[in-house]
Design a protein around this motif. Structure first.
Motif, PDB file in Angstrom:
ATOM      1  N   ALA A 322       0.900  -1.255  -0.137  1.00 48.84           N
ATOM      2  CA  ALA A 322       0.101   0.025  -0.063  1.00 48.84           C
ATOM      3  C   ALA A 322       0.862   1.273   0.019  1.00 48.84           C
ATOM      4  CB  ALA A 322      -0.956  -0.109   1.163  1.00 48.84           C
ATOM      5  N   GLY A 323       1.817   1.169   0.720  1.00 46.70           N
ATOM      6  CA  GLY A 323       2.966   2.324   0.642  1.00 46.70           C
ATOM      7  C   GLY A 323       3.534   2.671  -0.532  1.00 46.70           C
ATOM      8  N   SER A 324       3.952   1.663  -1.143  1.00 46.82           N
ATOM      9  CA  SER A 324       4.685   1.837  -2.490  1.00 46.82           C
ATOM     10  C   SER A 324       3.654   2.522  -3.507  1.00 46.82           C
ATOM     11  CB  SER A 324       5.022   0.471  -3.357  1.00 46.82           C
ATOM     12  OG  SER A 324       6.014   0.101  -2.387  1.00 46.82           O
ATOM     13  N   LEU A 325       2.550   1.841  -3.501  1.00 43.53           N
ATOM     14  CA  LEU A 325       1.292   2.160  -4.430  1.00 43.53           C
ATOM     15  C   LEU A 325       0.811   3.921  -4.066  1.00 43.53           C
ATOM     16  CD1 LEU A 325      -0.970  -0.796  -4.598  1.00 43.53           C
ATOM     17  CD2 LEU A 325       0.616   0.112  -6.485  1.00 43.53           C
ATOM     18  N   GLN A 326       0.848   4.049  -2.759  1.00 38.58           N
ATOM     19  CA  GLN A 326       0.284   5.540  -2.473  1.00 38.58           C
ATOM     20  C   GLN A 326       1.411   6.467  -3.076  1.00 38.58           C
ATOM     21  OE1 GLN A 326      -0.430   4.893   1.641  1.00 38.58           O
ATOM     22  NE2 GLN A 326      -2.372   3.986   1.405  1.00 38.58           N
ATOM     23  N   ALA A 327       2.640   6.161  -2.683  1.00 36.55           N
ATOM     24  CA  ALA A 327       3.624   6.872  -3.279  1.00 36.55           C
ATOM     25  C   ALA A 327       3.730   7.200  -4.616  1.00 36.55           C
ATOM     26  CB  ALA A 327       5.152   6.576  -2.700  1.00 36.55           C
ATOM     27  N   ALA A 328       3.544   6.059  -5.466  1.00 41.67           N
ATOM     28  CA  ALA A 328       3.709   6.150  -7.012  1.00 41.67           C
ATOM     29  C   ALA A 328       2.427   7.125  -7.360  1.00 41.67           C
ATOM     30  CB  ALA A 328       3.662   4.936  -7.234  1.00 41.67           C
ATOM     31  N   LEU A 329       1.261   6.972  -6.625  1.00 39.32           N
ATOM     32  CA  LEU A 329       0.115   7.687  -7.066  1.00 39.32           C
ATOM     33  C   LEU A 329       0.510   9.092  -6.544  1.00 39.32           C
ATOM     34  CD1 LEU A 329      -2.763   8.055  -7.923  1.00 39.32           C
ATOM     35  CD2 LEU A 329      -3.428   7.424  -5.669  1.00 39.32           C
ATOM     36  N   ALA A 330       1.036   9.415  -5.565  1.00 39.65           N
ATOM     37  CA  ALA A 330       1.173  10.971  -5.271  1.00 39.65           C
ATOM     38  C   ALA A 330       2.060  11.445  -5.994  1.00 39.65           C
ATOM     39  CB  ALA A 330       1.909  11.045  -3.694  1.00 39.65           C
ATOM     40  N   ALA A 331       3.217  10.785  -6.554  1.00 35.04           N
ATOM     41  CA  ALA A 331       4.163  11.364  -7.740  1.00 35.04           C
ATOM     42  C   ALA A 331       3.419  11.541  -8.954  1.00 35.04           C
ATOM     43  CB  ALA A 331       5.314  10.328  -7.861  1.00 35.04           C
ATOM     44  N   ALA A 332       2.180  10.638  -9.399  1.00 37.05           N
ATOM     45  CA  ALA A 332       1.674  10.860 -10.398  1.00 37.05           C
ATOM     46  C   ALA A 332       0.887  11.715 -10.614  1.00 37.05           C
ATOM     47  CB  ALA A 332       0.973   9.402 -10.891  1.00 37.05           C
ATOM     48  N   ARG A 670       0.164   9.560 -19.322  1.00 33.15           N
ATOM     49  CA  ARG A 670       0.256  10.145 -17.885  1.00 33.15           C
ATOM     50  C   ARG A 670      -1.003  10.047 -17.215  1.00 33.15           C
ATOM     51  NH1 ARG A 670       1.777  14.713 -19.296  1.00 33.15           N
ATOM     52  NH2 ARG A 670      -0.092  16.151 -19.164  1.00 33.15           N
ATOM     53  N   GLU A 671      -1.917  10.283 -17.817  1.00 35.98           N
ATOM     54  CA  GLU A 671      -3.579  10.040 -17.287  1.00 35.98           C
ATOM     55  C   GLU A 671      -3.869   8.586 -16.988  1.00 35.98           C
ATOM     56  OE1 GLU A 671      -6.837  10.456 -15.556  1.00 35.98           O
ATOM     57  OE2 GLU A 671      -5.539  12.115 -15.669  1.00 35.98           O
ATOM     58  N   SER A 672      -3.571   7.797 -18.107  1.00 32.65           N
ATOM     59  CA  SER A 672      -3.833   6.107 -17.843  1.00 32.65           C
ATOM     60  C   SER A 672      -3.293   5.877 -16.619  1.00 32.65           C
ATOM     61  CB  SER A 672      -3.712   5.669 -18.848  1.00 32.65           C
ATOM     62  OG  SER A 672      -2.477   5.472 -19.534  1.00 32.65           O
ATOM     63  N   ALA A 673      -1.837   6.135 -16.485  1.00 31.96           N
ATOM     64  CA  ALA A 673      -0.919   5.527 -15.206  1.00 31.96           C
ATOM     65  C   ALA A 673      -1.338   6.231 -14.041  1.00 31.96           C
ATOM     66  CB  ALA A 673       0.406   6.016 -15.742  1.00 31.96           C
ATOM     67  N   ARG A 674      -2.053   7.361 -14.069  1.00 30.01           N
ATOM     68  CA  ARG A 674      -2.551   7.857 -12.889  1.00 30.01           C
ATOM     69  C   ARG A 674      -3.649   7.048 -12.395  1.00 30.01           C
ATOM     70  NH1 ARG A 674      -6.288  10.167 -10.546  1.00 30.01           N
ATOM     71  NH2 ARG A 674      -7.568   9.923 -12.640  1.00 30.01           N
ATOM     72  N   ALA A 675      -4.715   6.974 -13.327  1.00 29.23           N
ATOM     73  CA  ALA A 675      -5.794   6.144 -12.955  1.00 29.23           C
ATOM     74  C   ALA A 675      -5.601   4.659 -12.618  1.00 29.23           C
ATOM     75  CB  ALA A 675      -6.718   6.106 -14.333  1.00 29.23           C
ATOM     76  N   TRP A 676      -4.643   3.969 -13.312  1.00 26.68           N
ATOM     77  CA  TRP A 676      -4.335   2.737 -12.721  1.00 26.68           C
ATOM     78  C   TRP A 676      -3.838   2.674 -11.494  1.00 26.68           C
ATOM     79  CZ3 TRP A 676      -0.113  -0.041 -10.952  1.00 26.68           C
ATOM     80  CH2 TRP A 676       0.058  -1.440 -11.217  1.00 26.68           C
ATOM     81  N   LEU A 677      -2.821   3.771 -11.100  1.00 35.82           N
ATOM     82  CA  LEU A 677      -2.347   3.684  -9.708  1.00 35.82           C
ATOM     83  C   LEU A 677      -3.311   3.963  -8.542  1.00 35.82           C
ATOM     84  CD1 LEU A 677       1.082   5.330 -10.601  1.00 35.82           C
ATOM     85  CD2 LEU A 677       0.714   3.100  -9.795  1.00 35.82           C
ATOM     86  N   ALA A 680      -5.366   1.086  -7.979  1.00 35.57           N
ATOM     87  CA  ALA A 680      -4.559   0.038  -7.065  1.00 35.57           C
ATOM     88  C   ALA A 680      -4.540   0.527  -5.804  1.00 35.57           C
ATOM     89  CB  ALA A 680      -3.186  -0.135  -7.921  1.00 35.57           C
ATOM     90  N   ALA A 681      -4.372   1.679  -5.556  1.00 34.04           N
ATOM     91  CA  ALA A 681      -4.228   2.603  -4.064  1.00 34.04           C
ATOM     92  C   ALA A 681      -5.480   2.313  -3.531  1.00 34.04           C
ATOM     93  CB  ALA A 681      -3.680   3.679  -4.200  1.00 34.04           C
ATOM     94  N   ALA A 682      -6.503   2.381  -4.212  1.00 31.75           N
ATOM     95  CA  ALA A 682      -8.003   2.122  -3.389  1.00 31.75           C
ATOM     96  C   ALA A 682      -8.074   1.042  -3.029  1.00 31.75           C
ATOM     97  CB  ALA A 682      -8.832   2.891  -4.525  1.00 31.75           C
ATOM     98  N   SER A 683      -7.748  -0.058  -3.794  1.00 32.85           N
ATOM     99  CA  SER A 683      -7.714  -1.513  -3.107  1.00 32.85           C
ATOM    100  C   SER A 683      -7.244  -1.767  -1.983  1.00 32.85           C
ATOM    101  CB  SER A 683      -7.576  -2.351  -4.352  1.00 32.85           C
ATOM    102  OG  SER A 683      -5.899  -2.505  -4.427  1.00 32.85           O
ATOM    103  N   TYR A 684      -6.424  -0.897  -1.265  1.00 31.68           N
ATOM    104  CA  TYR A 684      -5.913  -0.850  -0.227  1.00 31.68           C
ATOM    105  C   TYR A 684      -6.322  -0.032   0.798  1.00 31.68           C
ATOM    106  CZ  TYR A 684      -2.748  -4.444  -1.879  1.00 31.68           C
ATOM    107  OH  TYR A 684      -2.043  -5.545  -2.476  1.00 31.68           O
ATOM    108  N   ALA A 685      -7.337   0.785   0.534  1.00 29.37           N
ATOM    109  CA  ALA A 685      -7.828   1.678   1.090  1.00 29.37           C
ATOM    110  C   ALA A 685      -8.675   1.469   2.269  1.00 29.37           C
ATOM    111  CB  ALA A 685      -8.461   2.862   0.516  1.00 29.37           C
ATOM    112  N   GLY A 686      -8.555   1.487   3.567  1.00 28.07           N
ATOM    113  CA  GLY A 686      -9.395   1.175   4.779  1.00 28.07           C
ATOM    114  C   GLY A 686     -10.196  -0.050   4.656  1.00 28.07           C
ATOM    115  N   GLU A 687     -11.289  -0.041   5.058  1.00 29.41           N
ATOM    116  CA  GLU A 687     -12.395  -1.073   4.955  1.00 29.41           C
ATOM    117  C   GLU A 687     -12.825  -1.432   3.513  1.00 29.41           C
ATOM    118  OE1 GLU A 687     -12.466  -2.966   7.399  1.00 29.41           O
ATOM    119  OE2 GLU A 687     -11.609  -1.859   8.901  1.00 29.41           O
ATOM    120  N   GLY A 688     -12.470  -0.606   2.442  1.00 29.68           N
ATOM    121  CA  GLY A 688     -12.989  -0.840   1.178  1.00 29.68           C
ATOM    122  C   GLY A 688     -12.493  -2.194   0.417  1.00 29.68           C
ATOM    123  N   SER A 689     -11.334  -2.599   0.934  1.00 30.67           N
ATOM    124  CA  SER A 689     -10.967  -3.942   0.577  1.00 30.67           C
ATOM    125  C   SER A 689     -11.866  -4.963   0.934  1.00 30.67           C
ATOM    126  CB  SER A 689      -9.528  -4.044   0.776  1.00 30.67           C
ATOM    127  OG  SER A 689      -9.110  -5.386   0.352  1.00 30.67           O
TER     128      SER A 689
END
Length: 706
Positions: A322-332, A670-677, A680-689
């Protein structure tokens, strides 16, 4: 009277003078007779300055010769007036490579070992060692024609300074970012060894602040490596970096439970020992149970799968992904640092303005020492290869035509004291071919340097682990001879090591070797990771090669009707398919024979990433990309310009890089990568998984400092 000449020419003349005497040369003789040194001044006032200047120059020259491996012996004698004097001499037996006896098979194995470093920091040293041994053995030149080839890269800027510090026993300091940490710490380390495993380089040494041995991954070093004084510590006796590499990945076996959509994520399903069960709580999903040893590597693999795989447990692994995905999304999601109006949002447009291409690694200065070593190597090579074409000589030594002209000019005016016709080396060029005569003093190659001996021995030792070789005896013969030639410098082979083969690929490689040897084809399953698709292929294997620790087979694919490179670890269920039907291609036009698994095509997509400098430095050679400064952009980031066959491979790469790179161009990627990330990050967000586990802080990888 001595004319002013270059330092290289002066030291070359000094080497010839000290090699060409059986008794030795006094300081007075050297000053008065060796070209490049100022003669005794005409007046006492002038001599008061000239004398000490000669002494300083002579001492510096002796130090340089010793640094390049030329031993100078001294004896005490008496002159005609019974005055005591010191005589200097280079004994030919100490200077030259000892006589070497090698079979042709053993020489071929040396070529394979030397070429293993062709894309690494040891490249020049390995080729120089191969040249010296071949010349001394009286054998012809041997190319790497084996059907199994390996290439190792040293992409990290920290490698060369650490290698120098290791040889010189210098303590080093650097900034380091441990696994799972967002900040860096300053470390002071006594380097004991360098090793490569999992495609990564590791340093093992004594951490002085912590008072214990620690292992560091070079890709996590975030600053320049600053060496201290040479000889500041002693390596422990019996230390072997190979044992450190063996311990990496041999720690506790962990088990991960991962939720995936049914019938997908074949990369995990095909792992050895993976089990699958239907998820009763969530229809249409399976739970995979997968074993792993390296949490950090496993986290990177899972992050690259994006929303297609959600870790249920353990919590530490879940949080790392989750940390890796969130960091990648923040950069994107950061604004693209382009000048206003460069590219309209949402349009493909042209590439943003780039500065000129930058070198992937800092250019090495062609120092006096480097040129002296080259000239001392060039002479015996030309003696052994009379009439060699100029272009071949340039290629062999990696120099331009202008540099070759300067080198040959220096050799023509160098020789024994006296410097008359018979004393000078005679170098001529006839119809583009180079000949050298009267070069007996330098006709034997200089002994192997520490770096040269290490390059050959480490390469040979790494080849022992490659399965199925039919030249095991020749390999051992080569190792024995090189150790004898290296003498006391052979210890470095215990301080540097490569593990070319890990995991369960050995059996597949053995099968592929047999197919190549017998000219047979095979049916095989092959996982196309970018499409998460299991395909069936019929292939005719031609050659097996590795880049770092990733193995490929170059084969004619009957399905595609063309040559393709297949990752060995993605092949499965190999079964015989009869004789090969397609003729072997001309290797000169085989796009995969240059060591790169990806062959550029007409329909490639140009991608521009923006990455921090250390990440960019590793990406460029790995993807055959060019580095640029982005015009108008601030900060220390660099643009990485690359070609990819499928843009879908970029988002998983960004996930692995965990925020250290992002897409700049094209905007749609750039946009499709941001959406993919984001997905991915949302799949680890809180109780939503579907299955949520609260993780603790990410642990250090076993065996690594953190």
């Amino acid at each position: 009277m001595s004319s002013k000449i270059s330092a290289t020419e002066r030291m070359l003349n000094l080497v010839i003078a000290l090699l060409g005497t059986s008794r030795g040369r006094s300081r007075h003789f050297i000053r008065e007779n060796v070209n490049g040194y100022a003669r005794t001044a005409a007046t006492a006032a002038l001599e008061a300055t000239a004398g000490p200047a000669f002494e300083r120059m002579f001492e510096r020259d002796k130090d340089t010769l010793r640094e390049v491996g030329i031993p100078i012996t001294t004896t005490t004698s008496f002159d005609e007036e019974d005055q005591e004097q010191v005589l200097y001499r280079i004994k030919p037996a100490d200077y030259r490579v000892p006589e070497v006896r090698l079979s042709e098979d053993a020489m071929t194995m040396l070529a394979v070992a030397a070429n293993l470093w062709s894309e690494a920091a040891f490249s020049a040293a390995a080729q120089s060692a191969l040249r010296k041994v071949a010349t001394r053995a009286g054998l012809g030149w041997y190319d790497d024609e084996a059907t199994v080839q390996s290439r190792v890269r040293t992409l990290e800027p920290a490698f060369e300074p650490l290698w120098t510090a290791l040889r010189e026993s210098s303590e080093v300091t650097f900034d380091y970012r441990p696994a799972g940490a967002a900040t860096t710490t300053s470390r002071a380390v006594q380097p004991w060894g360098l090793g490569s495993k999992y495609g990564e380089w590791y340093l093992s040494g004594f951490d002085t602040a912590r008072g214990a041995q620690r292992n560091f991954r070079l890709s996590r070093i975030t600053s320049s490596v600053v060496p201290g004084p040479a000889g500041s510590f002693e390596r422990p006796e019996g230390f072997s970096i190979a044992s450190v590499l063996d311990a990496l990945g041999s720690g506790t076996v962990h088990t991960a439970r991962i939720s995936v959509p049914a019938g997908t994520v074949h990369e995990l399903r095909t792992r050895e020992g993976a089990t699958v069960e239907t998820d009763g709580a969530v229809p249409g999903r399976d739970i995979l149970t997968v074993a792993y040893r390296e949490p950090e590597l496993m986290a990177a693999d899972l992050a690259s799968l994006g929303a297609g795989a959600a870790v249920i447990e353990p919590g530490t692994l879940r949080q790392a992904v989750a940390g890796s995905l969130q960091a990648a999304l923040a950069a994107a999601e950061e604004p693209t640092p382009l000048p206003a109006g460069t590219i309209a949002a949402g349009t493909s447009g042209a590439l943003p303005p780039l500065g000129p291409a930058l070198p992937r690694t800092p250019a090495k200065r062609n120092t006096t020492r480097d040129r002296l070593v080259r000239l001392l190597s060039m002479v015996p090579f030309m003696v052994a290869n009379p009439g060699i074409p100029e272009e071949e000589l340039c290629s062999e030594f990696g120099i331009s035509g202008r540099e070759l002209e300067a080198d040959l000019g220096t050799l023509m005016v160098s020789g024994l004291p006296g410097y008359l016709h018979g004393d000078l080396m005679d170098v001529t060029t006839e119809h583009g071919q180079v000949f050298i005569r009267d070069a007996e003093t330098l006709a034997s190659p200089l002994r192997l340097t520490q770096e040269e001996a290490c390059a050959l021995l480490v390469g040979l030792d790494a080849l022992k682990a490659v399965p199925g070789t039919d030249k095991a005896d020749a390999l051992q013969e080569a190792i024995t001879q090189v150790k004898r030639v290296a003498g006391p410098d052979a210890w470095l082979a215990d301080a540097v090591a490569l593990q070319l083969l890990t995991g369960t690929q050995a059996e597949t490689i053995s099968v592929l070797q047999g197919l190549i040897r017998d000219g047979q084809a095979c049916h095989a399953g092959y996982l196309v990771r970018s499409r998460d698709e299991l395909t069936q292929r019929t292939i005719e294997p031609r050659r097996i090669y590795s880049i770092d620790s990733t193995w490929y087979v170059r084969a004619w694919c009957r399905t595609a009707g063309a040559l393709r490179s297949f990752r060995v670890d993605l092949l499965s269920n190999l079964t015989p398919a009869g004789p090969q039907l397609n003729p072997a291609p001309d290797t000169a036009v085989d796009g995969g024979s240059d060591g790169a698994p990806y062959t550029p095509g007409d329909h490639d997509h140009e991608v521009l990433l923006l990455a921090e400098s250390s990440t960019a430095g590793r990406l460029a050679p790995a993807y055959n990309a060019t580095l640029h400064r982005l015009v108008g952009a601030a900060g220390g980031e660099m643009a990485v310009r690359m070609l990819v066959g499928e843009p879908a491979t970029i988002p998983p790469l960004l996930a692995r890089l965990a925020g250290h790179a992002r897409v700049v161009h094209p905007p749609e990627l750039r946009e499709s990568a941001r959406a993919w990330l984001a997905a991915a990050a949302a799949s680890y967000a809180g109780e939503g998984s579907a299955h949520h586990a609260v993780g603790e802080s990410s642990p250090a990888t076993p065996g690594l400092d953190g």
